[in-house]
Design a protein around this motif. Structure first.
Motif, PDB file in Angstrom:
ATOM      1  N   MET A   1       0.850  -1.172   0.000  1.00 22.93           N
ATOM      2  CA  MET A   1       0.000   0.000   0.000  1.00 22.93           C
ATOM      3  C   MET A   1       0.900   1.241   0.000  1.00 22.93           C
ATOM      4  N   THR A   2       0.655   2.138  -0.939  1.00 24.96           N
ATOM      5  CA  THR A   2       1.411   3.387  -1.007  1.00 24.96           C
ATOM      6  C   THR A   2       0.542   4.519  -0.501  1.00 24.96           C
ATOM      7  N   SER A   3       1.103   5.297   0.392  1.00 28.41           N
ATOM      8  CA  SER A   3       0.394   6.442   0.953  1.00 28.41           C
ATOM      9  C   SER A   3       1.115   7.714   0.553  1.00 28.41           C
ATOM     10  N   ARG A   4       0.363   8.792   0.565  1.00 29.56           N
ATOM     11  CA  ARG A   4       0.927  10.110   0.306  1.00 29.56           C
ATOM     12  C   ARG A   4       0.401  11.076   1.329  1.00 29.56           C
ATOM     13  N   VAL A   5       1.304  11.884   1.888  1.00 27.98           N
ATOM     14  CA  VAL A   5       0.927  12.960   2.801  1.00 27.98           C
ATOM     15  C   VAL A   5       1.572  14.228   2.277  1.00 27.98           C
ATOM     16  N   THR A   6       0.773  15.272   2.129  1.00 30.44           N
ATOM     17  CA  THR A   6       1.314  16.582   1.804  1.00 30.44           C
ATOM     18  C   THR A   6       1.097  17.468   3.015  1.00 30.44           C
ATOM     19  N   PHE A   7       2.205  17.873   3.624  1.00 30.89           N
ATOM     20  CA  PHE A   7       2.151  18.804   4.740  1.00 30.89           C
ATOM     21  C   PHE A   7       2.165  20.217   4.173  1.00 30.89           C
ATOM     22  N   ILE A   8       1.185  21.017   4.541  1.00 23.37           N
ATOM     23  CA  ILE A   8       1.127  22.426   4.166  1.00 23.37           C
ATOM     24  C   ILE A   8       1.425  23.222   5.430  1.00 23.37           C
ATOM     25  N   VAL A 146       6.380  19.877  10.378  1.00 22.75           N
ATOM     26  CA  VAL A 146       7.047  19.539   9.118  1.00 22.75           C
ATOM     27  C   VAL A 146       8.502  19.153   9.396  1.00 22.75           C
ATOM     28  N   ARG A 147       9.186  19.918  10.227  1.00 21.81           N
ATOM     29  CA  ARG A 147      10.575  19.580  10.576  1.00 21.81           C
ATOM     30  C   ARG A 147      10.669  18.177  11.163  1.00 21.81           C
ATOM     31  N   ALA A 171       4.530  23.433   0.608  1.00 23.94           N
ATOM     32  CA  ALA A 171       4.094  22.040   0.640  1.00 23.94           C
ATOM     33  C   ALA A 171       5.317  21.130   0.720  1.00 23.94           C
ATOM     34  N   THR A 172       5.259  20.189   1.632  1.00 18.32           N
ATOM     35  CA  THR A 172       6.291  19.170   1.758  1.00 18.32           C
ATOM     36  C   THR A 172       5.597  17.829   1.565  1.00 18.32           C
ATOM     37  N   GLY A 173       5.961  17.151   0.508  1.00 23.34           N
ATOM     38  CA  GLY A 173       5.296  15.904   0.172  1.00 23.34           C
ATOM     39  C   GLY A 173       6.073  14.691   0.633  1.00 23.34           C
ATOM     40  N   ILE A 174       5.340  13.715   1.129  1.00 25.89           N
ATOM     41  CA  ILE A 174       5.922  12.452   1.568  1.00 25.89           C
ATOM     42  C   ILE A 174       5.097  11.345   0.924  1.00 25.89           C
ATOM     43  N   SER A 175       5.798  10.393   0.334  1.00 30.76           N
ATOM     44  CA  SER A 175       5.081   9.274  -0.272  1.00 30.76           C
ATOM     45  C   SER A 175       5.813   7.980   0.034  1.00 30.76           C
ATOM     46  N   GLY A 186       9.351  21.644   0.443  1.00 25.10           N
ATOM     47  CA  GLY A 186       9.115  23.067   0.340  1.00 25.10           C
ATOM     48  C   GLY A 186       8.626  23.624  -0.971  1.00 25.10           C
ATOM     49  N   ARG A 187       7.706  22.962  -1.615  1.00 24.79           N
ATOM     50  CA  ARG A 187       7.146  23.506  -2.850  1.00 24.79           C
ATOM     51  C   ARG A 187       6.199  24.651  -2.493  1.00 24.79           C
ATOM     52  N   PRO A 188       6.493  25.867  -3.011  1.00 27.17           N
ATOM     53  CA  PRO A 188       5.552  26.976  -2.747  1.00 27.17           C
ATOM     54  C   PRO A 188       4.211  26.681  -3.387  1.00 27.17           C
TER      55      PRO A 188
END
Length: 192
Positions: A1-8, A146-147, A171-175, A186-188
């Motif tokens: 199972m692949t998950s994705r979290v985008t922290f804003i 996020v840190r 945005a900091t993405g984790i997958s 850190g994607r604006p």
């Protein structure tokens, strides 16, 4: 199972601008709210949205159009104990040794709140639980969350916590999955 979290990371508020240990009750600045509203259309679609329980994160989520975002206690910012509401300069002038110890030792909590190490462990546990959820989660959180996520994903020591800058409305993405995460930093957000 692949998950994705985008922290804003939450939009700017006076506490962040003043390097104040936020007590969770400081609202967004007008400019921060306007930038969040402008970025609303830039968010990726997600199966669910969660937020840190602070007013700043709630207001950011609302401005971003995430009115149905679920408050998540596990994603709260660092508990700064008796330093809440004070600026770093104020605490540094009153308790220079305590601040130095707190900045140098991730296990230290001279303020009586939560240590950086404990924050990193808490966010790591949340990420490992989130990895059991299929799909994409958006999380509007405090910069220190996020840190802590970055420290966990990289398997870095907690001392690395202070080496990651997290600007507002990025945005900091984790997958991936627990034990094997990939990081996008850190994607604006467009319009921010």
């Amino acid at each position: 199972m692949t998950s994705r979290v985008t922290f804003i990371s939450a939009a700017m508020n006076p506490s962040l601008r003043q390097a104040r240990f936020d007590d969770g009750t400081a609202p967004l600045e007008d400019g921060g709210a306007a930038r969040a509203r402008a970025a609303a259309g830039a968010l990726p679609s997600a199966a669910r949205a969660v937020i840190s329980p602070s007013l700043r994160c709630r207001e950011t989520a609302t401005a971003l159009g995430l009115g149905e975002a679920e408050p998540c206690a596990e994603l709260a910012g660092l508990d700064a104990g008796r330093w809440r509401g004070l600026t770093l300069d104020e605490v540094g002038a009153a308790e220079p040794e305590a601040v130095a110890r707190w900045l140098a030792d991730p296990a230290a909590a001279p303020h009586g709140g939560e240590s950086v190490r404990d924050l990193c462990l808490r966010i790591g546990r949340w990420l490992d639980t989130a990895s059991q959820t299929d799909g994409h989660t958006l999380a509007v959180v405090e910069p220190e969350v996020v840190r802590a996520a970055v420290v966990h994903v990289l398997g870095a020591p907690a001392t690395a916590f202070w080496r990651a800058d997290v600007p507002p409305l990025t945005a900091t993405g984790i997958s991936g999955r627990a034990g094997r995460w990939n990081l996008g930093l850190g994607r604006p957000l467009n319009g921010a």
